[in-house]
Design a protein around this motif. Structure first.
Motif, PDB file in Angstrom:
ATOM      1  N   ASP A 111       0.831  -1.216   0.000  1.00  0.00           N
ATOM      2  CA  ASP A 111       0.000   0.000   0.000  1.00  0.00           C
ATOM      3  C   ASP A 111       0.862   1.262   0.000  1.00  0.00           C
ATOM      4  O   ASP A 111       0.592   2.223  -0.733  1.00  0.00           O
ATOM      5  N   GLU A 112       1.904   1.244   0.846  1.00  0.00           N
ATOM      6  CA  GLU A 112       2.799   2.411   0.928  1.00  0.00           C
ATOM      7  C   GLU A 112       3.562   2.603  -0.383  1.00  0.00           C
ATOM      8  O   GLU A 112       3.781   3.724  -0.828  1.00  0.00           O
ATOM      9  N   LYS A 113       3.938   1.477  -0.987  1.00  0.00           N
ATOM     10  CA  LYS A 113       4.641   1.550  -2.281  1.00  0.00           C
ATOM     11  C   LYS A 113       3.739   2.213  -3.329  1.00  0.00           C
ATOM     12  O   LYS A 113       4.183   3.101  -4.074  1.00  0.00           O
ATOM     13  N   GLU A 114       2.484   1.788  -3.353  1.00  0.00           N
ATOM     14  CA  GLU A 114       1.532   2.326  -4.324  1.00  0.00           C
ATOM     15  C   GLU A 114       1.322   3.830  -4.121  1.00  0.00           C
ATOM     16  O   GLU A 114       1.295   4.611  -5.075  1.00  0.00           O
ATOM     17  N   LYS A 115       1.220   4.239  -2.843  1.00  0.00           N
ATOM     18  CA  LYS A 115       1.040   5.664  -2.527  1.00  0.00           C
ATOM     19  C   LYS A 115       2.251   6.481  -2.972  1.00  0.00           C
ATOM     20  O   LYS A 115       2.117   7.562  -3.555  1.00  0.00           O
ATOM     21  N   ALA A 116       3.439   5.947  -2.687  1.00  0.00           N
ATOM     22  CA  ALA A 116       4.675   6.659  -3.049  1.00  0.00           C
ATOM     23  C   ALA A 116       4.791   6.785  -4.564  1.00  0.00           C
ATOM     24  O   ALA A 116       5.162   7.855  -5.085  1.00  0.00           O
ATOM     25  N   GLN A 117       4.464   5.703  -5.272  1.00  0.00           N
ATOM     26  CA  GLN A 117       4.552   5.751  -6.738  1.00  0.00           C
ATOM     27  C   GLN A 117       3.525   6.724  -7.323  1.00  0.00           C
ATOM     28  O   GLN A 117       3.820   7.432  -8.294  1.00  0.00           O
ATOM     29  N   ALA A 118       2.332   6.759  -6.722  1.00  0.00           N
ATOM     30  CA  ALA A 118       1.283   7.674  -7.212  1.00  0.00           C
ATOM     31  C   ALA A 118       1.727   9.132  -7.068  1.00  0.00           C
ATOM     32  O   ALA A 118       1.481   9.969  -7.948  1.00  0.00           O
ATOM     33  N   LYS A 119       2.412   9.438  -5.947  1.00  0.00           N
ATOM     34  CA  LYS A 119       2.895  10.808  -5.718  1.00  0.00           C
ATOM     35  C   LYS A 119       3.918  11.194  -6.787  1.00  0.00           C
ATOM     36  O   LYS A 119       3.838  12.291  -7.368  1.00  0.00           O
ATOM     37  N   ILE A 120       4.862  10.295  -7.076  1.00  0.00           N
ATOM     38  CA  ILE A 120       5.888  10.581  -8.084  1.00  0.00           C
ATOM     39  C   ILE A 120       5.241  10.719  -9.461  1.00  0.00           C
ATOM     40  O   ILE A 120       5.632  11.566 -10.267  1.00  0.00           O
ATOM     41  N   GLN A 121       4.243   9.886  -9.710  1.00  0.00           N
ATOM     42  CA  GLN A 121       3.538   9.951 -10.994  1.00  0.00           C
ATOM     43  C   GLN A 121       2.861  11.306 -11.183  1.00  0.00           C
ATOM     44  O   GLN A 121       2.832  11.850 -12.288  1.00  0.00           O
ATOM     45  N   ARG A 122       2.337  11.884 -10.100  1.00  0.00           N
ATOM     46  CA  ARG A 122       1.712  13.214 -10.172  1.00  0.00           C
ATOM     47  C   ARG A 122       2.742  14.282 -10.561  1.00  0.00           C
ATOM     48  O   ARG A 122       2.444  15.191 -11.346  1.00  0.00           O
ATOM     49  N   PHE A 123       3.955  14.158  -9.994  1.00  0.00           N
ATOM     50  CA  PHE A 123       5.019  15.103 -10.348  1.00  0.00           C
ATOM     51  C   PHE A 123       5.364  14.984 -11.834  1.00  0.00           C
ATOM     52  O   PHE A 123       5.531  15.991 -12.537  1.00  0.00           O
ATOM     53  N   ILE A 124       5.493  13.730 -12.292  1.00  0.00           N
ATOM     54  CA  ILE A 124       5.851  13.491 -13.698  1.00  0.00           C
ATOM     55  C   ILE A 124       4.784  14.103 -14.614  1.00  0.00           C
ATOM     56  O   ILE A 124       5.102  14.788 -15.596  1.00  0.00           O
ATOM     57  N   ALA A 125       3.513  13.865 -14.249  1.00  0.00           N
ATOM     58  CA  ALA A 125       2.404  14.387 -15.069  1.00  0.00           C
ATOM     59  C   ALA A 125       2.386  15.921 -15.072  1.00  0.00           C
ATOM     60  O   ALA A 125       2.189  16.557 -16.117  1.00  0.00           O
ATOM     61  N   ALA A 126       2.647  16.521 -13.907  1.00  0.00           N
ATOM     62  CA  ALA A 126       2.624  17.988 -13.791  1.00  0.00           C
ATOM     63  C   ALA A 126       3.751  18.626 -14.597  1.00  0.00           C
ATOM     64  O   ALA A 126       3.572  19.678 -15.216  1.00  0.00           O
ATOM     65  N   LEU A 127       4.916  17.973 -14.597  1.00  0.00           N
ATOM     66  CA  LEU A 127       6.058  18.513 -15.339  1.00  0.00           C
ATOM     67  C   LEU A 127       5.853  18.368 -16.835  1.00  0.00           C
ATOM     68  O   LEU A 127       6.444  19.089 -17.624  1.00  0.00           O
TER      69      LEU A 127
END
Length: 546
Positions: A530-546
């Motif tokens: 669960d924590e892995k999924e949350k961490a990956q989702a956060k990084i994915q948001r950064f990638i999408a925003a950039l």
């Protein structure tokens, strides 16, 4: 997160060093004596003493006895006989020590003779088969502490790491037998009765800790066993509480670091014993003064290693916060003494994945303390083992990344973001400076690894990735994460500054996205899926925003 700072155990073994120095002294002396011609005239010139006779006597005194199975059996039989004599004498004359004193001297001599077995570890399986170990260990509870001290010395010699290094199988057999016969319980029970005012018993404390360390070296599971089965942690806490410094306090801190570094169970157990508060009190003594010697400095480093280990379980982070550990670390940083870097490291551990510590850090003016250091204004510390500026940088990068991860909204978030706007965006400029430095280092390492592969040196992807992490990839990834936080803050001036700096370096947002993507793809599941999924989702948001 990497965990640096372990691997200096123990301090020198005084007894061994004395023996080595002694041996060197005798060898040098024999060489000098050997330069003389052995004639009557030389004897006269040397005060009538014939040096050749002295040399023969010295050789006979230093002759090495060959230890084989036959010798072992003789030693064991002799030991068992003296042991029986002592037991009999004590039973017959329980209230007349003078009647059993001689048998105790003889028993002491037999225990000393057994130390020769440390020179023949290949015989340890035979020693075990002779069923002598239980009798030896029983003596740790002997009414005469001198006998127990002798046994501790014997165990230290038999388990010495220099002896066991080249003898894995015999070492394992001996250690397994010792554990089965309750060596841990007996050693710690004896430790609890040793006096700090008796020099021999003080030395036995050191030998006890050394033996426990040796056992852990051979069988790492001993680290948890000794804490489950004995009161060793309680004893160490008591030792650390003592304000005065001594070598056994230093060694106790080393052993505690060993017990904690790879065992979550021990970290939690010590936390439940008020260990976080005890370690904080111990390091608080050095908030405004430096250690007075290198040994004391080593002890303080050990204590901070213990604190960082303790800060891994969530419940201990809570205890650290409650005990005002954040405030203490900021005070230590502000004092700019030797513990400055250690305080940054402890804060890094405390704030990783723990928002309450991040919030407290902001509330007690931690930003004012941390950001000058982030900008490179790190004090020059007066210690021999100077931490590299780079190590401080890496810790501070991690600390800032933790702050962004722990403070997501509200006035604290605004205060954090304002740090990157003030003084004409100097913090963003610094961030990009660090980004370029670590990016270049990782690029150089990647090129080196590719060249190695061309030379037919095979390397799997995991190994290549780990090599890049060692060269600075982890810090580069954290810098990219901080840039992601800054970008998603949606403050136009911050975004404009980041784009300008990227353009100046002939980079684009895609370069930052690539770093973030590699980070995303390699996030582990140590904290659970669960924590892995949350961490990956956060990084994915950064990638999408950039």
């Amino acid at each position: 997160m990497d965990f640096k700072g372990f691997g200096n155990f123990p301090a020198s073994r005084n007894t061994q060093m004395e023996a080595i120095n002694d041996l060197n002294h005798h060898t040098a002396k024999r060489k000098r004596d050997g330069n003389y011609d052995v004639e009557d005239s030389s004897a006269v010139a040397n005060g009538g003493v014939d040096l050749s006779l002295l040399e023969e006597i010295e050789k006979s005194q230093h002759s090495v006895e060959v230890v084989d199975v036959k010798t072992l059996k003789k030693l064991v039989l002799s030991f068992e006989r003296r042991l029986r004599d002592n037991i009999a004498a004590r039973l017959k004359y329980p209230d007349q020590p003078e009647k059993f004193a001689d048998s105790e001297i003889e028993l002491h001599e037999e225990i000393e003779k057994l130390k020769i077995l440390a020179g023949a570890p290949e015989l340890y399986p035979d020693l075990v088969n002779l069923n002598t170990i239980p009798a030896i260990l029983d003596l740790l509870t002997h009414d005469n502490t001198d006998i127990a001290v002798d046994v501790v010395g014997l165990l230290q010699d038999l388990t010495d790491e220099d002896v066991l290094d080249e003898n894995d199988e015999p070492a394992q057999i001996l250690v397994d037998c010792l554990i089965e016969n309750n060596v841990l319980e007996s050693l710690v029970q004896n430790l609890l009765r040793l006096s700090e005012s008796d020099p021999d018993e003080v030395a036995a404390v050191y030998s006890t800790l050394s033996t426990i360390e040796n056992l852990i070296e051979v069988k790492p599971a001993v680290a948890e066993m000794v804490c489950e089965r004995t009161k060793l942690l309680r004893w160490i806490i008591g030792k650390i509480k003592v304000r005065e410094f001594d070598s056994n306090k230093q060694y106790a801190s080393e052993i505690l670091a060993i017990l904690l570094q790879s065992s979550v169970a021990n970290q939690k157990r010590l936390g439940q014993m008020n260990g976080v508060d005890v370690v904080l009190q111990a390091v608080a003594m050095y908030k405004s003064r430096d250690p007075r010697s290198l040994d004391e400095e080593e002890m303080v480093e050990n204590l901070f290693d213990c604190l960082c280990c303790l800060l891994m379980p969530l419940e201990n982070k809570e205890r650290f916060l409650k005990a005002e550990g954040v405030e203490l670390m900021i005070i230590i940083m502000n004092q700019k003494k030797l513990c400055y870097g250690s305080a940054i490291r402890a804060l890094d551990f405390a704030m990783t994945n723990y928002p309450p510590a991040c919030e407290r850090f902001v509330d007690v003016m931690g930003l004012k303390t941390a950001f000058p250091a982030f900008m490179g204004k790190i004090p020059t510390l007066k210690n021999k083992k100077k931490r590299s500026k780079e190590e401080f940088e890496e810790r501070l990068i991690s600390l800032v990344a933790s702050l962004f991860g722990g403070i997501l909204r509200g006035s604290r978030r605004e205060r954090l973001l304002s740090k990157f706007v003030e003084n004409e965006y100097e913090k963003i400029d610094r961030l990009m400076e660090l980004y370029m430095r670590y990016s270049n280092r990782v690029k150089e390492e990647s090129e080196r690894l590719n060249a190695l592969e061309l030379d037919d040196l095979e390397m799997d992807e995991d190994e290549k990735y780990n090599r890049k992490l060692e060269s600075g990839l982890y810090s580069l990834q954290l810098i990219a994460v901080i840039l992601g936080h800054l970008w998603t803050s949606e403050l136009p001036r911050i975004r404009a500054r980041i784009e300008l700096l990227l353009k100046q370096q002939k980079l684009t947002k895609k370069d930052v996205k690539n770093v973030l993507q590699e980070y995303h793809d390699n996030i582990g599941d140590l904290e659970g899926p669960d924590e892995k999924e949350k961490a990956q989702a956060k990084i994915q948001r950064f990638i999408a925003a950039l």
